[in-house]
Design an enzyme around this catalytic site. Structure first.
Site, PDB file in Angstrom:
ATOM      1  N   CYS A  54       0.839  -1.199   0.000  1.00 48.66           N
ATOM      2  CA  CYS A  54       0.000   0.000   0.000  1.00 48.66           C
ATOM      3  C   CYS A  54       0.878   1.255   0.000  1.00 48.66           C
ATOM      4  O   CYS A  54       1.565   1.524  -0.980  1.00 48.66           O
ATOM      5  CB  CYS A  54      -0.970  -0.043   1.180  1.00 48.66           C
ATOM      6  N   HIS A  87      -3.633  -5.369   0.619  1.00 53.54           N
ATOM      7  CA  HIS A  87      -3.074  -5.777   1.919  1.00 53.54           C
ATOM      8  C   HIS A  87      -3.052  -7.303   2.041  1.00 53.54           C
ATOM      9  O   HIS A  87      -4.060  -7.921   2.398  1.00 53.54           O
ATOM     10  CB  HIS A  87      -3.902  -5.172   3.057  1.00 53.54           C
ATOM     11  N   GLU A 130      -1.705  -8.988   4.339  1.00 52.74           N
ATOM     12  CA  GLU A 130      -1.659  -9.413   5.737  1.00 52.74           C
ATOM     13  C   GLU A 130      -3.033  -9.664   6.342  1.00 52.74           C
ATOM     14  O   GLU A 130      -3.142 -10.307   7.393  1.00 52.74           O
ATOM     15  CB  GLU A 130      -0.901  -8.384   6.582  1.00 52.74           C
TER      16      GLU A 130
END
Length: 525
Positions: free
Chosen positions: A86, A181, A183
């Site tokens: 990002c 993202h 994660e």
């Protein structure tokens, strides 16, 4: 020669994203040690850390604005792979000669990205393959800016209709960036993407496992403490319980635990702690029965913050009095965990970490002239739990719901009295017991009962009862920063309510809290 489980390590630079700690947890789950540092980490510290790869995390800033955060040049001089996520992708692009601009159409939430370029990072990883053979990924986006021009030697890796450069790659240098993202669990293949970067591209070995962490922590404690004695405040919570088990395995009878029974514990908790550690494990535990002292100090006080301070101050007084009876104590053990270290580092300091004192022991290390032992300071909460299992602690103890430091003192609204605590203990026990019977205990993140100092009319048999009101609270959450109230079955709530009212004479009404966080907090005080 002992295995160095920190040898293969990843550096994560924090630009202010709410997901940064989640990145670190995902890296650890892959089996690789990592540390999280502010984006302006000192160049020399970066070189000394010697990572095998660097992850540039997200953040709320705009790269094209003046004074926005930048990645230290030392990162690009290391000669190791770099992965920008990002904002991390955007600052990488800008610093390496690309361009970033505001996007007319912001992307927040679920999205599908098309994998349009070959790369070591994403090859063979997909959620969909369309009729034309184009790979697609289901991801989570959260950005208002986008890369509009690639840096030299990069090619487009992924795209969406509103973000043509949603991923970029320079395989030769091992530099990658994605606008989404990986994660978060919403990105279905996120774990595989991070694993590909860390294990395959950075070449890390998965050395960070519970068994190896336990071996390393035991060796470090023995090296630090030697033959000296260690004191630990044992609360029965997860962190202090794991510290007790670890230290006992490392140094045996050199460890003495003080368990302060403040009269604000859950039903039978004191007996359970003593049975587990003193009787079953053979740990030296001193039980200080201080219920009367705590309740006397709390008498007449209804302000939540003042109650917390009274409980904390009284704990220190009792702990100090017990520890003064012991000879030759040189170390104080604390259950500091890695999020405490991160929070105490200070905003964007780039300096050495300052460890937060445990809320219970406060300034005791300085007052008692003791050195600190903090064997969990590198671990996240989920790692602490896995370590506890590795050390032989029961699953139900390790995965017990969180319990506040002040105990029932902040679950009794207003003034704390023994009568209220005794009623609340029994009601809470019934709630938890029924959750376990219905197989709901581990489906919710936290559940408890709150005592409300108001009375309500009830009918028992032919008689009228004017008694207290309690509220049931159960929430579901991943990080405890936000939480939703748990949608427990009505039949379960009916069973709990019926048992509490019928079995506890002092209660006439049971309510269920349907507030989420925000705007409400999880605890009532």
């Amino acid at each position: 020669m002992a295995l160095d489980i920190h040898a293969h390590r990843i550096l994560i630079l924090d630009f202010g994203s709410q997901y940064t700690q989640l990145i670190a947890r995902r890296v650890r789950e892959i089996g690789v040690y990592c540390e999280l540092h502010p984006f302006d980490m000192d160049d020399e510290a970066i070189r000394e850390f010697a990572p095998k790869g660097v992850i540039l995390a997200g953040g709320p800033e705009s790269v094209h604005e003046a004074n926005s955060p930048r990645c230290p040049q030392a990162v690009f001089d290391l000669g190791v792979p770099v992965f920008g996520i990002c904002y991390g992708m955007q600052t990488m692009a800008e610093q390496l000669g690309g361009k970033v601009a505001g996007s007319e159409l912001r992307e927040f939430g679920y999205a599908r990205v098309d994998v349009v370029g070959k790369s070591r990072l994403l090859d063979g990883i997909e959620d969909h393959i369309d009729a034309d053979g184009l790979f697609g990924l289901d991801v989570w986006m959260s950005h208002g800016d986008k890369v509009t021009k690639l840096p030299e030697d990069f090619h487009i890796l992924a795209s969406t209709p509103s973000c043509p450069i949603a991923g970029m790659a320079d395989d030769a240098r091992g530099y990658y960036g994605v606008q989404f993202h990986p994660e978060v669990t919403h990105t279905k293949q996120g774990g595989r993407i991070l694993s590909r970067f860390i294990l395959d591209i950075c070449g890390c070995e998965a050395l960070w496992t519970p068994s190896k962490i336990a071996e390393d922590a035991i060796a470090q404690v023995r090296a630090q403490v030697g033959t000296d004695s260690v004191l630990l405040g044992l609360s029965g919570g997860v962190d202090s319980s794991v510290v007790a088990a670890l230290l006992h395995k490392a140094i045996g009878d050199q460890l003495t635990c003080v368990f302060v029974d403040n009269g604000l514990l859950r039903l039978h908790e004191g007996e359970q702690v003593m049975a587990m550690f003193a009787e079953n494990m053979g740990v030296k535990v001193i039980r200080a029965n201080a219920e009367e002292q705590f309740l006397n100090n709390l008498e007449g006080e209804s302000d939540p913050e003042k109650k917390r301070k009274i409980i904390g101050r009284t704990f220190i007084d009792v702990f100090d009095a017990e520890s003064c009876k012991l000879d030759n104590i040189k170390y104080l053990a604390q259950g500091t965990i890695y999020p405490d270290v991160i929070e105490s580092a200070g905003a964007k300091s780039g300096k050495a970490h300052v460890i937060k004192s445990h809320h219970n022991v406060g300034g005791l290390p300085e007052e008692m002239n003791l050195k600190l032992v903090e064997p969990l300071r590198e671990l996240f909460k989920d790692e602490v739990r896995r370590l506890g299992l590795e050390l032989g602690l029961p699953y139900d103890m390790v995965y017990r719901h969180p319990f506040p430091g002040p105990g029932l003192g902040v679950r009794i609204l207003g003034e704390v009295k023994k009568e209220y605590a005794d009623i609340l203990r029994r009601a809470d026990h019934i709630f938890i017991e029924e959750l376990r019977k219905a197989d709901w205990y581990h489906k919710v993140s936290q559940a408890f009962v709150v005592f409300q100092p108001v009375k309500s009319v009830g009918v028992v048999g032919d008689g009228r009862r004017y008694a207290w009101v309690v509220a049931l609270r159960a929430v579901e959450t991943i990080d405890f920063m936000t939480a939703r109230w748990a949608h427990l079955p009505y039949e379960l709530l009916e069973t709990v309510s019926g048992r509490i009212i019928n079995e506890i004479e002092g209660i006439s009404r049971v309510t269920y809290d349907v507030s989420s966080k925000p705007p409400a907090t999880i605890e009532w005080e």
